[in-house]
Structure formats: C-alpha cells, structure tokens
Design a protein around this motif. Sequence first.
Motif, PDB file in Angstrom:
ATOM      1  N   ASN A 162       3.560  58.890  40.212  1.00  0.00           N
ATOM      2  CA  ASN A 162       4.451  58.893  41.378  1.00  0.00           C
ATOM      3  C   ASN A 162       5.870  59.355  41.028  1.00  0.00           C
ATOM      4  O   ASN A 162       6.770  59.276  41.862  1.00  0.00           O
ATOM      5  CB  ASN A 162       4.495  57.484  42.000  1.00  0.00           C
ATOM      6  N   CYS A 163       6.058  59.817  39.800  1.00  0.00           N
ATOM      7  CA  CYS A 163       7.374  60.332  39.391  1.00  0.00           C
ATOM      8  C   CYS A 163       7.561  61.729  39.978  1.00  0.00           C
ATOM      9  O   CYS A 163       6.656  62.563  39.909  1.00  0.00           O
ATOM     10  CB  CYS A 163       7.463  60.385  37.870  1.00  0.00           C
ATOM     11  N   ILE A 164       8.757  61.975  40.513  1.00  0.00           N
ATOM     12  CA  ILE A 164       9.016  63.263  41.174  1.00  0.00           C
ATOM     13  C   ILE A 164       8.836  64.439  40.200  1.00  0.00           C
ATOM     14  O   ILE A 164       8.523  65.547  40.629  1.00  0.00           O
ATOM     15  CB  ILE A 164      10.429  63.268  41.814  1.00  0.00           C
ATOM     16  N   ALA A 210      14.110  60.128  32.865  1.00  0.00           N
ATOM     17  CA  ALA A 210      15.366  60.313  33.607  1.00  0.00           C
ATOM     18  C   ALA A 210      15.146  60.208  35.107  1.00  0.00           C
ATOM     19  O   ALA A 210      16.073  59.865  35.842  1.00  0.00           O
ATOM     20  CB  ALA A 210      15.968  61.672  33.278  1.00  0.00           C
ATOM     21  N   TYR A 211      13.942  60.479  35.570  1.00  0.00           N
ATOM     22  CA  TYR A 211      13.692  60.462  37.018  1.00  0.00           C
ATOM     23  C   TYR A 211      13.165  59.100  37.489  1.00  0.00           C
ATOM     24  O   TYR A 211      13.847  58.408  38.232  1.00  0.00           O
ATOM     25  CB  TYR A 211      12.737  61.591  37.403  1.00  0.00           C
ATOM     26  N   CYS A 212      12.001  58.695  37.045  1.00  0.00           N
ATOM     27  CA  CYS A 212      11.449  57.437  37.583  1.00  0.00           C
ATOM     28  C   CYS A 212      12.010  56.210  36.863  1.00  0.00           C
ATOM     29  O   CYS A 212      11.826  55.083  37.327  1.00  0.00           O
ATOM     30  CB  CYS A 212       9.931  57.450  37.544  1.00  0.00           C
ATOM     31  N   GLU A 213      12.690  56.418  35.711  1.00  0.00           N
ATOM     32  CA  GLU A 213      13.365  55.368  34.955  1.00  0.00           C
ATOM     33  C   GLU A 213      12.400  54.374  34.311  1.00  0.00           C
ATOM     34  O   GLU A 213      12.803  53.330  33.809  1.00  0.00           O
ATOM     35  CB  GLU A 213      14.421  54.643  35.807  1.00  0.00           C
ATOM     36  N   ARG A 214      11.110  54.697  34.329  1.00  0.00           N
ATOM     37  CA  ARG A 214      10.171  53.834  33.606  1.00  0.00           C
ATOM     38  C   ARG A 214      10.315  54.091  32.118  1.00  0.00           C
ATOM     39  O   ARG A 214      10.733  55.164  31.696  1.00  0.00           O
ATOM     40  CB  ARG A 214       8.740  54.105  34.061  1.00  0.00           C
ATOM     41  N   HIS A 251       5.805  66.375  40.721  1.00  0.00           N
ATOM     42  CA  HIS A 251       5.567  66.915  42.056  1.00  0.00           C
ATOM     43  C   HIS A 251       6.478  68.073  42.430  1.00  0.00           C
ATOM     44  O   HIS A 251       6.131  68.873  43.292  1.00  0.00           O
ATOM     45  CB  HIS A 251       5.698  65.806  43.102  1.00  0.00           C
ATOM     46  N   GLU A 252       7.674  68.144  41.826  1.00  0.00           N
ATOM     47  CA  GLU A 252       8.630  69.204  42.187  1.00  0.00           C
ATOM     48  C   GLU A 252       8.895  70.068  40.968  1.00  0.00           C
ATOM     49  O   GLU A 252       9.247  69.550  39.894  1.00  0.00           O
ATOM     50  CB  GLU A 252       9.956  68.588  42.661  1.00  0.00           C
ATOM     51  N   ALA A 260      12.126  69.644  38.962  1.00  0.00           N
ATOM     52  CA  ALA A 260      12.366  68.416  38.193  1.00  0.00           C
ATOM     53  C   ALA A 260      11.585  68.478  36.885  1.00  0.00           C
ATOM     54  O   ALA A 260      10.415  68.112  36.834  1.00  0.00           O
ATOM     55  CB  ALA A 260      11.952  67.192  39.011  1.00  0.00           C
ATOM     56  N   ASN A 295       3.816  58.623  34.774  1.00  0.00           N
ATOM     57  CA  ASN A 295       3.814  57.945  36.078  1.00  0.00           C
ATOM     58  C   ASN A 295       3.449  58.972  37.156  1.00  0.00           C
ATOM     59  O   ASN A 295       4.233  59.889  37.427  1.00  0.00           O
ATOM     60  CB  ASN A 295       5.209  57.364  36.342  1.00  0.00           C
TER      61      ASN A 295
END
Lengths: 305, 157
Positions: free
Chosen positions: B115-117, B141-145, B120-121, B124, B113
């Motif tokens: 747009n999942c953090i 664990a982050y975007c939950e998709r 980008h970071e 993470a 994804n």
Amino acid sequence: MKSDLISMNDLDLADIEHYLDLAHQVEGLPAQERVRLLAGRVLMVMFYEPSTRTRLSFESAMQKLGGGVIGFSETASTSIAKGESFSDTVLTCERYADAIVVRHPKEGTARLAAETASIPIINAGDGTNQHPTQTLLDLYTIKKCHGQVDNVRIAFVGDLKYSRTVHSLFQALLKYQGVKFTLVSPESLRLPGYLKLSAEGRQLDFDETDDLQAALAQNDIVYMTRIQAERFADIMDYEKVKNAYCLEARMLAGAPANLKVLHPLPRVNEISPDVDKSRFAGYFDQVESGVIVRQGILLSLLGVL
Amino acid sequence: MNSERHLLIPKIESGIVIDHVPAGLGAGILELLRSYAGLDDAQITLGLNYDSNKLGRKDMLKIIAPELPKKVLAHLSILASGVTIKRVDNYRVQGKYSLQPPDHIEGLARCINPNCISNHERQASARFTRLGETSHKFRCAYCERVFELDELDIVLP
C-alpha cells in the motif's frame, strides 16, 4: 523555501510546540481580525477518501481566516476517473491554489505531493501512516486539559494496528518527557512493531493489555478509536473484533477526576452516548480545537504567522 | 583445508574476491553482478558451501574485473552487507574491507508494503534511510514503515 506538514517524524519537539503556540495565539485573536489574515488566498482540498471533520474543519478554518476553498471530496467526477496520475493531479491543482490539503488511502501520498508541488502540502491522512493535523489538535487538547504533555499517562484503546491517528500521536508523544503509555487492544490489533522503536532503531517496551477497565483507573487520557472495517482485508476478521470495546459511563465510576476521554471520531459503538454529558468527555472539544489548530497551521505554512 | 579450497576455486591473478558470503547468498550475488552491463560477460567463479570458521558455511565469488563500480557495491551492500571485498593483484590480496550497510538506499530496492505509494506512482522512487549507525533497520521515506535490510526487495538494473 516552502514548508509542508507531512509527518510527525519530520518534526522535533520545538516544531510541535511552535504549532501549539500558534494555535494558542490564534485563539486569542478577535474574529474580525482573523478574517483578514488570509483574504484572497485559496486552499485546495484533494480528498481521495471520505471525511467529515477533517475536510469541514479545514474549510471552516480557511473561511474564518478570509480565504476561499476549492477541491474535491470524491474522485468519480474528476480526471482521476480517466486514469490521471496522482502527480499530474497535484501539478494541475497547484496552479489553482496557495496550499493543498490531501487525504489518500495509500501511505506516502502526501510526501509525494510535497515533492511534486511548489506550494505547501498538508497531510490530512495517508493510509494507515500519518495524520499530523489530528495529532496537533490532540496535543493541543491534552495540553488544555492537563496543562502540559510531559508526564501524561495515556491509554490508546481499540484499533492500534491500522489507526493513523494513533500512529501519528504515539510518535509525537515519544518526543515528550515521561509520557506513560498503556496499549489496550485485541491481540490482532496490537500496535505494529515498527512503531515501538527508538529513533536509533532500538526496541522499546510498552504495557500492552486487552483490559480497558483496568486502564481507566490508571490514566489521564483515554484515547478511544474506531475499529475500521475499511482497513480489513477479510471482513470476517473485522467481525471478530468490531465490538471489542464499548466505553460506558458506569465504567468511569472509579476513574481519576481529571481523566479525559478523547476520540478522533467518527465513533461507532466504542463510546456509549451516555459518556457524552459526563465531565470525562473531551472528544467534541477536540473537534473545536481542530479548527483553531488548523488555522495556526495554515497561517504558518502560508507565511503569515 | 586451504589447499583443498584452492583446488575447488583457483586463485585469480587479478580481480575482486567477494568472501564470507553467507551460504545460500552466492547465487543471488552472481545474478546481481550479471545484471550489470560490463560485468555480464566478466569471468566469474562461484563457490558454494565452503567450511568457514566465521560463518560455519560460506559462499565465495571471484571476478576477473579491475574493480566493482560504486553502484554495484551499493547494491551489494543491501543484498549482502558484512561480506568481505578483497582486491587481488599478482595473485596477492592487496586490500580488503567488510562491506557495511548503506546509510541511504535510493532506486535499488522496492518497498515491501503493497500500500506504499512508491509501488503505485512512477514518480515515487522508493528510498530508505537507516535508523542509527549500528542498526540494520531502514525507514521507507514514503510509507515510513521500518524494515530489516534483508526484507527489502532488491531491484535489478
């Protein structure tokens, strides 16, 4: 150990009911008693996306509990504009506050904040993923309208693909017994497949339609959503569906007497103002519930209740 | 059939055989193995497109190495769960098992994804949890998709 509120996926039914009970408890407290509960505490609001209700609701909730609020609602005047990482911003902000509320356009940002900070983090919306405080106030409103959440019949209408309020509430309702779903959207804005799974990854079946009028006759709750222009990569795709649904008072003529129309707001054209004064309108009651529910959340995460 | 296969890919005296690799995945496994220090200069034989009763066509790798490190096996279980790992000693198969999908994945695959953090970071690091014991679906664990195991974007060391 600190607690955070990041996702409905993290909560079991008992956790959800605990927050709803807290809200009920807060509602019964006299204002002069409430205002002492968080005196001297500071809430940090980190909003990387526009917001009216969520931010003001948290500010109102905190101030009515006697606490203070600091933070930002746009990033241009902060060090983020100089390229500071999100994690560094969190590590800085946690030194000024007792809890942080964060809204961000990227999915998973609140989770990262919770892993980074040593103080409670509350997710006020992360991209298209979750909006747990909105979900709790939605559940609180449903419970107030219908006495229970189990066995409620609910139609989600509009942007089911990108709406985090839908994703979040949908996942919460799957934890209740006997909830019946109708998913009303244009073909291009259907609920994503990854949400239509059991906890074990099994595919679940739902009634999907584009017929709003039929859904009005068969449900206890109609949860309207805005088609969100800001989530579309191609504005032409938005133009095709932006006015897919417009609920008008005349359409509610044959609706069940106890039907409530909810909406996380803001609305654009999807609910005509002539619905506002009808007995079906529940969306401004949601706004009021928002302050109470968020007070309960703050009191719980800050260890007061 | 067996003798023909032996001609194409000779037996090894000792080492590891990765068998029942779905045809087309062999080259990816070779790339993964060679990206690990310690295996980058190991003798590896890669066979492609053998007939297989189980798969129709299959690839196979034979590695002259005493064992595959845990991290390599964890990586391999994302790329090619279901393959058979055989330990060979003195030209005989001394033990074999089917490589199962992992329950958790951390630091070995990227979230697809955009747009999942986690994309980008730096802080993470993408991690995923399997939904249910028999599922091949994994939640970020982050975007939950939720993604199928073979959709994940493998990160080479």
